[in-house]
Design an enzyme around this catalytic site. Structure first.
Site, PDB file in Angstrom:
ATOM      1  N   TYR A 103       0.804  -1.224   0.000  1.00 52.18           N
ATOM      2  CA  TYR A 103       0.000   0.000   0.000  1.00 52.18           C
ATOM      3  C   TYR A 103       0.838   1.276   0.000  1.00 52.18           C
ATOM      4  O   TYR A 103       0.298   2.367  -0.177  1.00 52.18           O
ATOM      5  CB  TYR A 103      -0.973  -0.005   1.183  1.00 52.18           C
ATOM      6  CG  TYR A 103      -2.228  -0.785   0.869  1.00 52.18           C
ATOM      7  CD1 TYR A 103      -3.117  -0.327  -0.106  1.00 52.18           C
ATOM      8  CD2 TYR A 103      -2.498  -1.996   1.499  1.00 52.18           C
ATOM      9  CE1 TYR A 103      -4.256  -1.056  -0.419  1.00 52.18           C
ATOM     10  CE2 TYR A 103      -3.632  -2.729   1.192  1.00 52.18           C
ATOM     11  CZ  TYR A 103      -4.512  -2.251   0.229  1.00 52.18           C
ATOM     12  OH  TYR A 103      -5.634  -2.973  -0.101  1.00 52.18           O
ATOM     13  N   GLU A 189      -7.299 -27.968  10.565  1.00 52.62           N
ATOM     14  CA  GLU A 189      -7.321 -27.339   9.237  1.00 52.62           C
ATOM     15  C   GLU A 189      -8.136 -26.051   9.214  1.00 52.62           C
ATOM     16  O   GLU A 189      -7.661 -25.013   8.759  1.00 52.62           O
ATOM     17  CB  GLU A 189      -7.888 -28.313   8.205  1.00 52.62           C
ATOM     18  CG  GLU A 189      -8.033 -27.692   6.821  1.00 52.62           C
ATOM     19  CD  GLU A 189      -8.677 -28.618   5.807  1.00 52.62           C
ATOM     20  OE1 GLU A 189      -9.046 -28.140   4.722  1.00 52.62           O
ATOM     21  OE2 GLU A 189      -8.816 -29.828   6.075  1.00 52.62           O
ATOM     22  N   ASP A 242      -9.743 -32.315   6.747  1.00 55.81           N
ATOM     23  CA  ASP A 242     -10.789 -32.946   5.947  1.00 55.81           C
ATOM     24  C   ASP A 242     -10.243 -34.193   5.267  1.00 55.81           C
ATOM     25  O   ASP A 242      -9.042 -34.254   4.925  1.00 55.81           O
ATOM     26  CB  ASP A 242     -11.293 -31.990   4.860  1.00 55.81           C
ATOM     27  CG  ASP A 242     -12.172 -30.883   5.406  1.00 55.81           C
ATOM     28  OD1 ASP A 242     -12.687 -31.033   6.528  1.00 55.81           O
ATOM     29  OD2 ASP A 242     -12.357 -29.872   4.695  1.00 55.81           O
TER      30      ASP A 242
END
Length: 361
Positions: A103, A189, A242
């Site tokens: 920025y 996760e 997962d």
């Protein structure tokens, strides 16, 4: 094999100065300047060592950014601009985030991803860890549980009282007085699962433990923290992911490292991490209802194919068998699929029994 260690500021400044001197010398001899760094995008440049993970080869092929090339001239200028900023930060012993750096001149870098890649290229070019450039990534990972430490600014951090987790600090290497009675570290996760475990007071239901989440693919600070905790505490580190190719890929980043950051693997990888769940074989064994399972998508199949060709895959045959179950069934399962067995099955049954019986691979 590359081994990057934090080096003193004078040495980093010297390496930047030598790089610029080489460019000036090249120009004085009538040549167009070139910036060279190891090509981090090629698997051919990566080797695998069981005790460390993915590592950049010493004789890895280089990627060149040339001033006299129309396709790389802008990248050449932006790399020099970034080097100049890093030099000033190191000289003044100040730090900034990659977000702040972007920025400062968003029009020049065009997007955050361009800057991120250039900073990592500079780290690789100088053969120093990124934090040695005094440019930090914004932390996204969180930590909670039986852990306390002192931040670089002297603040005492008690993770035990954190109801929703504490943001992992940017200066992981500089934290001190790490204290814990935890029996294991659970790397989760997803942030949603991390928060659910905290809400259900999993740290009270299990042995004293530490919970960490990288909120998906982990950032460097999260990986540094997991590595730091392993080096300091030497307790089991277990992954809760997962049951799909992407979840397993995230676990592999913690265990083996990533191709893009292979030049810094010794500081980031934790080869001792184990896969606690959700194992595809658990999904079959527990007879999780078919309707809560999801079909594999093209991205899942592409990820699985890519992983099966990676140099480390043969070193984890049990993980390989679990991947085969995913591919054979054509189904994937998210952690929250266990609520189909019972609402509190994950926290009251699955995790306690798996940890008590050593049900990890």
């Amino acid at each position: 094999m590359w081994i990057l260690t934090l080096i003193n500021t004078a040495e980093v400044l010297r390496r930047i100065e030598e790089l610029i001197e080489d460019m000036i010398r090249s120009i004085s001899q009538g040549h167009s300047p070139v910036l060279s760094s190891t090509n981090r995008g090629l698997w051919g440049n990566i080797s695998f060592t069981e005790g460390v993970g993915l590592e950049m080869k010493e004789n890895a092929s280089l990627s060149e950014t040339r001033f006299n090339s129309t396709t790389s001239r802008i990248k050449f200028a932006l790399t020099l601009k970034t080097l100049a900023v890093c030099y000033k930060l190191i000289q003044t012993n100040t730090f900034c985030t990659k977000r702040d750096l972007y920025y400062n001149d968003p029009a020049a870098y065009s997007n955050q991803g361009t800057l991120d890649k250039i900073v990592d290229d500079v780290s690789c070019m100088l053969k120093v860890p990124r934090n040695s450039l005094h440019v930090l990534a914004t932390s996204k990972g969180c930590i909670a549980g039986n852990l306390s430490y002192i931040e670089v600014d002297g603040r005492f951090i008690d993770c035990t009282s954190a109801k929703s987790g504490i943001l992992i600090p940017a200066h992981v290497e500089d934290i001190q007085m790490i204290t814990s009675e935890a029996k294991f570290i659970l790397v989760v996760e997803k942030d949603a699962t991390f928060q659910k475990l905290l809400d259900e007071k999993i740290t009270a239901k299990l042995h004293p433990c530490i919970l960490v989440t990288g909120k998906g693919y982990p950032d460097v600070h999260t990986r540094l923290m997991v590595k730091r905790l392993w080096d300091s505490l030497h307790i089991p580190i277990l992954g809760l992911m997962d049951a799909d190719p992407h979840g397993l890929d995230i676990l592999c980043v913690y265990k083996f490292g990533s191709k893009a950051m292979s030049h810094d693997s010794p500081n980031l990888t934790v080869p001792a991490i184990k896969w606690l769940g959700v194992l595809p074989s658990d999904v079959k064994r527990l007879r999780v209802p078919e309707e809560v399972l999801l079909p594999l998508e093209k991205s899942d199949l592409n990820k699985a194919k890519d992983m099966l060709n990676r140099p480390y895959w043969q070193s984890v045959p049990l993980w390989m068998k679990e991947m085969q179950i995913i591919l054979e069934t054509g189904k994937k399962a998210e952690i929250q699929c266990l609520t189909a067995v019972a609402e509190d099955f994950l926290t009251d049954v699955y995790l306690p029994s798996k940890i008590k019986c050593g049900g990890w691979i």
